[in-house]
Scaffold this motif. Structure first.
Motif, mmCIF file in Angstrom:
data_model
loop_
_atom_site.group_PDB
_atom_site.id
_atom_site.type_symbol
_atom_site.label_atom_id
_atom_site.label_comp_id
_atom_site.label_asym_id
_atom_site.label_seq_id
_atom_site.Cartn_x
_atom_site.Cartn_y
_atom_site.Cartn_z
ATOM 1 N N SER A 74 0.830 -1.209 0.000
ATOM 2 C CA SER A 74 0.000 0.000 0.000
ATOM 3 C C SER A 74 0.864 1.260 0.000
ATOM 4 C CB SER A 74 -0.919 -0.003 1.226
ATOM 5 O OG SER A 74 -0.167 -0.132 2.415
ATOM 6 N N PHE A 75 2.064 1.164 -0.561
ATOM 7 C CA PHE A 75 3.014 2.279 -0.492
ATOM 8 C C PHE A 75 2.511 3.506 -1.253
ATOM 9 C CE2 PHE A 75 7.076 4.501 -1.169
ATOM 10 C CZ PHE A 75 7.573 4.457 0.121
ATOM 11 N N SER B 131 -3.938 0.540 -4.437
ATOM 12 C CA SER B 131 -2.789 0.173 -3.620
ATOM 13 C C SER B 131 -3.179 0.008 -2.162
ATOM 14 C CB SER B 131 -1.690 1.229 -3.768
ATOM 15 O OG SER B 131 -0.552 0.881 -3.009
ATOM 16 N N ALA B 132 -3.987 0.933 -1.644
ATOM 17 C CA ALA B 132 -4.451 0.831 -0.258
ATOM 18 C C ALA B 132 -5.278 -0.433 -0.053
ATOM 19 C CB ALA B 132 -5.268 2.066 0.103
ATOM 20 N N GLU B 133 -6.112 -0.753 -1.025
ATOM 21 C CA GLU B 133 -6.930 -1.975 -0.959
ATOM 22 C C GLU B 133 -6.050 -3.215 -0.967
ATOM 23 O OE1 GLU B 133 -10.324 -4.327 -3.590
ATOM 24 O OE2 GLU B 133 -9.643 -2.349 -4.207
ATOM 25 N N ALA B 134 -5.008 -3.204 -1.804
ATOM 26 C CA ALA B 134 -4.099 -4.355 -1.884
ATOM 27 C C ALA B 134 -3.420 -4.595 -0.542
ATOM 28 C CB ALA B 134 -3.053 -4.110 -2.971
ATOM 29 N N PHE C 211 -2.949 -7.738 4.370
ATOM 30 C CA PHE C 211 -2.783 -7.713 5.823
ATOM 31 C C PHE C 211 -3.797 -8.616 6.522
ATOM 32 C CE2 PHE C 211 -4.296 -5.743 9.820
ATOM 33 C CZ PHE C 211 -3.183 -6.018 10.602
ATOM 34 N N VAL C 212 -5.061 -8.503 6.140
ATOM 35 C CA VAL C 212 -6.112 -9.286 6.800
ATOM 36 C C VAL C 212 -5.886 -10.777 6.592
ATOM 37 C CG1 VAL C 212 -8.578 -9.807 6.801
ATOM 38 C CG2 VAL C 212 -7.808 -7.432 6.682
ATOM 39 N N GLU D 90 -2.319 -6.727 -8.756
ATOM 40 C CA GLU D 90 -2.812 -5.644 -9.601
ATOM 41 C C GLU D 90 -2.752 -4.299 -8.880
ATOM 42 O OE1 GLU D 90 -6.782 -4.448 -12.233
ATOM 43 O OE2 GLU D 90 -6.894 -6.024 -10.721
ATOM 44 N N GLY D 91 -3.090 -4.278 -7.602
ATOM 45 C CA GLY D 91 -3.184 -3.015 -6.894
ATOM 46 C C GLY D 91 -1.867 -2.440 -6.422
ATOM 47 N N ALA D 92 -0.908 -3.286 -6.109
ATOM 48 C CA ALA D 92 0.377 -2.811 -5.593
ATOM 49 C C ALA D 92 1.157 -2.095 -6.689
ATOM 50 C CB ALA D 92 1.188 -3.980 -5.046
#
Length: 476
Positions: free
Chosen positions: A142-143, A150-153, A158-159, A230-232
Motif C-alpha cells: 500500500s506504499f 494500492s491501499a486496498e491491496a 494484511f487481513v 494488480e493493486g500494488a
C-alpha cells in the motif's frame, strides 16, 4: 563448541545494522534522500551476498540458526530478487511521485526477515523471520497511499496474512505440545523414534503447511494474489513475484523435508493435491485476463504448482528440480517485470495487454526480450523455462507420479495460449503508440535476464551442482 556462534549470522547482522544506519541517513537531512538511500541499499545487498557466499557450515544461537548449502543457495536467490526490485523501483517511483526513502528501507527489512527464515532451525525463529518480512510487505503493498487500489491491496494482504500467521502459530503449538520441542533437529529425532508420530503432530504440520501455502499463493490459499498483484505498485508486484515466493517455497521445503521427513507419506499427499489444483487454476484462470499484472498473478500460481511437483514426490531429485526451478523462475520474473516497469505512455503507467500492441515495431529490443520471457515461461525449448519444467517432470515420472506429470504437461500446453497471445499482440497488432524511454538500470536487467534465459542451457551444470549440494545439506 560455541553454542551461540554469532559469526555465522554475520550477513543478517550486517544487513540489520545497515538498515538502521540508512534509516538515520534518510531521516536527518531536510532534502530528498530516496536516491542515496536506495543506492546505499543496493550496496548493502551486494555486501550481504558476499558474506553469504563466505559463510561456513554450522549452527548457532543454541541450535536455532543453521548455515548450510541449502540456506546459502536460497539466500542468494532472495538477495538477487531484492536487488532487482531496488533497481526497478528507482526510476519508477520517481515518475509516479512516490520516491520516498522508506521504500528501500522496507525492502531491506523484508529481505532481512527472509534471510532469518531461511536460516531458521526452530519454529519460533521461523515465525520471527516470517513476521518481519510479512509486516514489511503489508506496508509496501500500500506504499502508493493516495491510490485506492494500492491501499486496498495492502489491506487485503494484511487481513489474510494475519489469518495465515494464526494458522502457523496454532500448528506450531500443536507440534510443540506433542513433541515437547520447537527445534527442527529434536523434532526430527522425535519423528524417528517409535511412537513419535501422533495424529496431533500431523494436524499441526497441516496447519503449518497451510500458512506457508498462503505465502506462496498456492491453491486454495491463493485468493489474495490477483488483487494484490494488480493493486500494488509495479516494482512491489515484481518483489512479491520473486524474492518472497522463493523464500517461502524454500522454507516450506526445509520444514517438511527436514524435521518431518519421516512423514512424507502424509504431507506428500497434501503437496500432490495442492500442486494439481495450483496448476489447473493458474493455467485456466489466466486465459481471460486483460491486465498483465493479474495475468502474472495467475501465472505465478501455476508456476508454484509446477515447483511443488518437485516437493510432492519427496525425493532428492525432486527437491533438486524444485531449487533449479526457483532459480530459473526468478530470472524469468525479473525480466517480465522489467518490461512492465518500462510500460509508460503519455506520462502514466499502463498495464493492459493491448498496451503492448505493435511493440515489435516501436521497440524491437524490448519486444524480443518479452518474447523470450513468454516462450520461456511457456516451457518452449531450448529456453531456460523448458529445462526447469523438465527436471520437475522427470522427478515425478521417476517416482511413479505419472498423473502429476501428465497434468503438468497438459496445463503447460493450456498456459502457452496466454503467453503466446502477448507475443501475437506485440508483433501482429496495430501499434498503440511508442512507450517512453527506459531507465539504464532497467535496460541492464532486461538484457541480463534475456541473455540468461537463452544461454543458461549451456551453463546449467554449475547451477544444478549448487542445487544438488543444497539438497545434500538438507538431507544430511
Amino acid at each position: 563448541m560455541n553454542p551461540i556462534n554469532w559469526t555465522l549470522s554475520l550477513p543478517e547482522i550486517v544487513l540489520a545494522v545497515s538498515v538502521l544506519v540508512l534509516l538515520v541517513c534518510g531521516v536527518l537531512p531536510k532534502r530528498d534522500t530516496s536516491f542515496g538511500v536506495t543506492m546505499g541499499g543496493v550496496g548493502v545487498l551486494l555486501v550481504t551476498a558476499a558474506l553469504v557466499i563466505a559463510q561456513a557450515d554450522g549452527t548457532g544461537f543454541f541450535g536455532q540458526y543453521v548455515s548450510d548449502a541449502f540456506a546459502r543457495f536460497t539466500k542468494l536467490l532472495v538477495l538477487l530478487g531484492s536487488l532487482a526490485t531496488m533497481i526497478l523501483a528507482l526510476n519508477w517511483n520517481e515518475k509516479e511521485g512516490i520516491a520516498r526513502f522508506e521504500f528501500p528501507i522496507l525492502i531491506l527489512t523484508a529481505t532481512l526477515g527472509m534471510l532469518v527464515m531461511l536460516a531458521a532451525n526452530d519454529l519460533m525463529m521461523l515465525y520471527l523471520g516470517l513476521e518481519l518480512f510479512s509486516l514489511s510487505l503489508y506496508v509496501v503493498a500500500s506504499f502508493d497511499r493516495d491510490n485506492v487500489r494500492s491501499a486496498e491491496a495492502g489491506l487485503k494482504y494484511f487481513v489474510l496474512g494475519a489469518l495465515a500467521s494464526g494458522l502457523l502459530l496454532y500448528g506450531a503449538s500443536l507440534i510443540y505440545g506433542f513433541t515437547g520441542t520447537t527445534n527442527f533437529t529434536r523434532i526430527a529425532t522425535a519423528m524417528g523414534s517409535p511412537g513419535g508420530v501422533s495424529a496431533g503432530v500431523v494436524i499441526g504440520l497441516i496447519f503449518v503447511i497451510a500458512a506457508l501455502a498462503f505465502k506462496v499463493s498456492a491453491v486454495p490459499f491463493h485468493m489474495w494474489t490477483p488483487d494484490v498483484y494488480e493493486g500494488a505498485p509495479t516494482p512491489v508486484t515484481a518483489f512479491f513475484a520473486s524474492a518472497p515466493k522463493v523464500a517461502a517455497l524454500a522454507l516450506l521445503t526445509r520444514v517438511v523435508v527436514g524435521p518431518f521427513g519421516e512423514l512424507v507419506a502424509q504431507w506428500g499427499q497434501v503437496m500432490v493435491v495442492v500442486s494439481i489444483l495450483s496448476m489447473l487454476l493458474g493455467s485456466l484462470a489466466a486465459i481471460g485476463q486483460r491486465n498483465i499484472k493479474r495475468l502474472m498473478a495467475y501465472s505465478s500460481i501455476g508456476h508454484v504448482g509446477y515447483a511443488l511437483m518437485g516437493l510432492a514426490v519427496g525425493t532428492g531429485t525432486g527437491v533438486r528440480g524444485l531449487l533449479f526451478y526457483l532459480a530459473i523462475y526468478l530470472v524469468m520474473n525479473i525480466g517480465v517485470f522489467a518490461v512492465l516497469v518500462s510500460m509508460r505512455r503519455n506520462g502514466r503507467s499502463v498495464e493492459g495487454i493491448g498496451d503492448l500492441a505493435g511493440l515489435g515495431k516501436t521497440d524491437p529490443a524490448m519486444a524480443l526480450a518479452m518474447a523470450i520471457f513468454m516462450f520461456s515461461m511457456a516451457g518452449i525449448p531450448p529456453l531456460a523455462g523448458f529445462f526447469s519444467k523438465l527436471y520437475v517432470f522427470l522427478a515425478a515420472v521417476q517416482a511413479g507420479y505419472w498423473t502429476l506429470a501428465v497434468i503438468g504437461v497438459l496445463t503447460s500446453v493450456v498456459s502457452a495460449y496466454y503467453y503466446l497471445r502477448i507475443v501475437k499482440v506485440m508483433y501482429f497488432d496495430e501499434a498503440a503508440g511508442a512507450l517512453e524511454p527506459r531507465a539504464t538500470g532497467v535496460s541492464v536487467l532486461l538484457a541480463g535476464a534475456g541473455i540468461l534465459n537463452v544461454v543458461l542451457v549451456f551453463f546449467a551444470a554449475p547451477l544444478l551442482a549448487a542445487a544438488q549440494a543444497a539438497v545434500a545439506a538438507l538431507a544430511g
